[in-house]
Design a protein around this motif. Structure first.
Motif, mmCIF file in Angstrom:
data_model
loop_
_atom_site.group_PDB
_atom_site.id
_atom_site.type_symbol
_atom_site.label_atom_id
_atom_site.label_comp_id
_atom_site.label_asym_id
_atom_site.label_seq_id
_atom_site.Cartn_x
_atom_site.Cartn_y
_atom_site.Cartn_z
ATOM 1 N N TYR A 146 0.818 -1.214 0.000
ATOM 2 C CA TYR A 146 0.000 0.000 0.000
ATOM 3 C C TYR A 146 0.851 1.263 0.000
ATOM 4 O O TYR A 146 0.355 2.362 -0.255
ATOM 5 C CB TYR A 146 -0.937 0.016 1.208
ATOM 6 N N ARG A 147 2.140 1.115 0.311
ATOM 7 C CA ARG A 147 3.020 2.295 0.293
ATOM 8 C C ARG A 147 3.007 2.967 -1.073
ATOM 9 O O ARG A 147 3.172 4.187 -1.175
ATOM 10 C CB ARG A 147 4.450 1.889 0.648
ATOM 11 N N GLN A 148 2.832 2.169 -2.133
ATOM 12 C CA GLN A 148 2.831 2.773 -3.457
ATOM 13 C C GLN A 148 1.671 3.755 -3.613
ATOM 14 O O GLN A 148 1.854 4.880 -4.097
ATOM 15 C CB GLN A 148 2.744 1.697 -4.536
ATOM 16 N N GLN A 149 0.466 3.326 -3.204
ATOM 17 C CA GLN A 149 -0.689 4.225 -3.301
ATOM 18 C C GLN A 149 -0.473 5.474 -2.467
ATOM 19 O O GLN A 149 -0.834 6.582 -2.868
ATOM 20 C CB GLN A 149 -1.952 3.513 -2.821
ATOM 21 N N ILE A 150 0.087 5.288 -1.275
ATOM 22 C CA ILE A 150 0.292 6.439 -0.392
ATOM 23 C C ILE A 150 1.305 7.402 -1.016
ATOM 24 O O ILE A 150 1.110 8.623 -1.021
ATOM 25 C CB ILE A 150 0.739 5.955 0.995
ATOM 26 N N ALA A 151 2.395 6.856 -1.561
ATOM 27 C CA ALA A 151 3.411 7.710 -2.179
ATOM 28 C C ALA A 151 2.836 8.485 -3.362
ATOM 29 O O ALA A 151 3.202 9.642 -3.603
ATOM 30 C CB ALA A 151 4.596 6.859 -2.625
#
Length: 433
Positions: free
Chosen positions: A280-285
């Protein structure tokens, strides 16, 4: 059964025409493999397609066709493909979806085919996730894995004065509950320390439960699996229940949500922390508003420390494929350490291979890569990994039981009764001899 009939029919037809099956070369001398990938994020799809392109350029006699699949429908789609004798040669899936296909004879046992480099590069604990049956057959190559972490609003966390956890000194579950009380008190009305997106509550509960020594599924001496609910199994569910129903430090409204659904509230400061999968870090970034500061924290721990359950992404070969050696050669190329790093970065996940995991780009503080890498060696097969009947137990018993427990509709006694009594009745039907 339909697949078996089709196979027999095909074999008879070949006998009548004097042809043979197996690794006979096709008429034009070019072996063609179909590779069904479940990559869906752009960076991941790009990495998969580029690796297929590179293989095809250097292997004119073995060409791979990229076929786009979907995580949402992969189980039913594969079931239909196997029954119809039209399965792809190379299959992308997750290890917790393989058991029924492995027991059903739909996937090839890779033990006699795997190159030593690939076998030795992936730790035994990861191979356990794709090993099934009394003869310990290996039915997939685990190559990407995803721990569960806590994504936190850095400003809220640091300004509160609470201790910020690290992989070396994580929060205990008891400490986590107290910290969410402290945070919520300081955040003001309508705001919460943590939001639990638990649309799929079972895997979260079981996988994090390993950190407290929970196991839930126990394999007996005769090979049968039974459900037992101990005090250790109650630690993680009890913490979540108390945060929602007792402390009011987590909102009830997010319990039925997926991870992405909680991000707008997280970005708006309504929630200080959200437990999410590492990817989910990708979406947050990509989606966080300008100036939003976030950090990645390890999940809280109990008596078993940072241990978590995981179901790695896998690559398998269909038993019906006539080109198993060529397919394994492609897997050996696809999962070279440098390629595994490309796939991991494309999916924002962790590679299972030791050589790839050592890559410096996966140990940087930026975007929390180092926190995930620090947890990697404590990842273990998900508790239900090889349990036949688990999908029915999950859907009919465990999912509604956990949902009602977390919302406060039932108490811990009733949760235990449903998981154990109702659950064992389901599992027993799959284990009759």
């Amino acid at each position: 059964m339909r697949r078996r009939i089709l196979t027999l029919t095909a074999a008879l037809a070949l006998l009548l025409t004097g042809c043979t099956t197996g690794n006979d070369a096709p008429e034009d001398g070019v072996v063609r493999l179909r590779f069904q990938s479940l990559a869906w994020q752009k960076e991941s799809v790009d990495a998969n397609r580029q690796l297929v392109k590179e293989w095809n350029a250097s292997h004119p006699d073995v060409q791979v066709e990229y076929v786009q699949g979907s995580w949402d429908s992969v189980h039913d789609q594969l079931l239909t493909s196997f029954e119809g004798g039209e399965a792809p040669d190379i299959i992308h899936d997750a290890s917790d979806d393989l058991a029924d296909f492995a027991y059903g004879g739909d996937l090839a046992d890779l033990r006699p085919l795997l190159p030593e480099r690939l076998r030795a590069d992936i730790p035994a604990r990861s191979w356990e996730t794709t090993t099934f049956g009394s003869d310990k057959g290996v039915y997939g190559v685990p190559f990407l894995q995803e721990p569960r972490v806590i994504i936190a609003n850095r400003k809220i966390l640091e300004s509160s004065g609470v201790r910020v956890p690290t992989p070396e000194k994580p929060w205990t579950w008891t400490e986590f509950r107290q910290i969410t009380r402290d945070l919520t008190r300081g955040m003001g009305p309508g705001r919460y320390a943590v939001a639990w997106p638990l649309k799929e509550p079972v895997s979260v509960s079981l996988n994090l439960g390993l950190s407290a020594g929970g196991q839930l599924f126990h394999r007996e001496a005769d090979g049968r699996v039974t459900v037992r609910f101990t005090e250790a199994d109650a630690v993680v569910p009890g913490t979540i229940h108390d945060q929602v129903a007792t402390d009011r430090t987590a909102p009830r409204t997010t319990l039925g949500s997926g991870g992405s659904d909680t991000l707008p509230g997280f970005f708006a400061g309504k929630y200080a922390m959200v437990p999410l999968g590492f990817a989910y870090r990708q979406q947050i970034a990509q989606q966080a508003p300008e100036g939003f500061e976030w950090t990645v924290l390890p999940a809280p721990v109990g008596s078993a420390g940072l241990t978590q359950g995981v179901s790695p992404q896998t690559l398998s070969i269909a038993e019906d494929s006539p080109y198993k050696k060529e397919a394994v050669a492609f897997l050996d190329f696809f999962l070279r350490p440098e390629n595994m790093v490309r796939l991991a970065r494309g999916d924002w996940m962790l590679p299972t291979g030791a050589a790839a995991l050592a890559d410096p780009s996966l140990h940087t503080a930026r975007d929390g890569w180092a926190t995930g890498a620090a947890v990697a060696e404590r990842l273990r097969p998900a508790p239900a990994q090889s349990v036949r009947g688990y999908p029915e137990w999950k859907d009919k018993v465990a999912t509604p039981a956990f949902q009602e427990y977390y919302s406060g509709a039932i108490d811990g006694v009733e949760l235990r009764r449903r998981l154990v009594e109702d659950g064992n009745r389901v599992l027993a039907r799959y284990q009759r001899k």
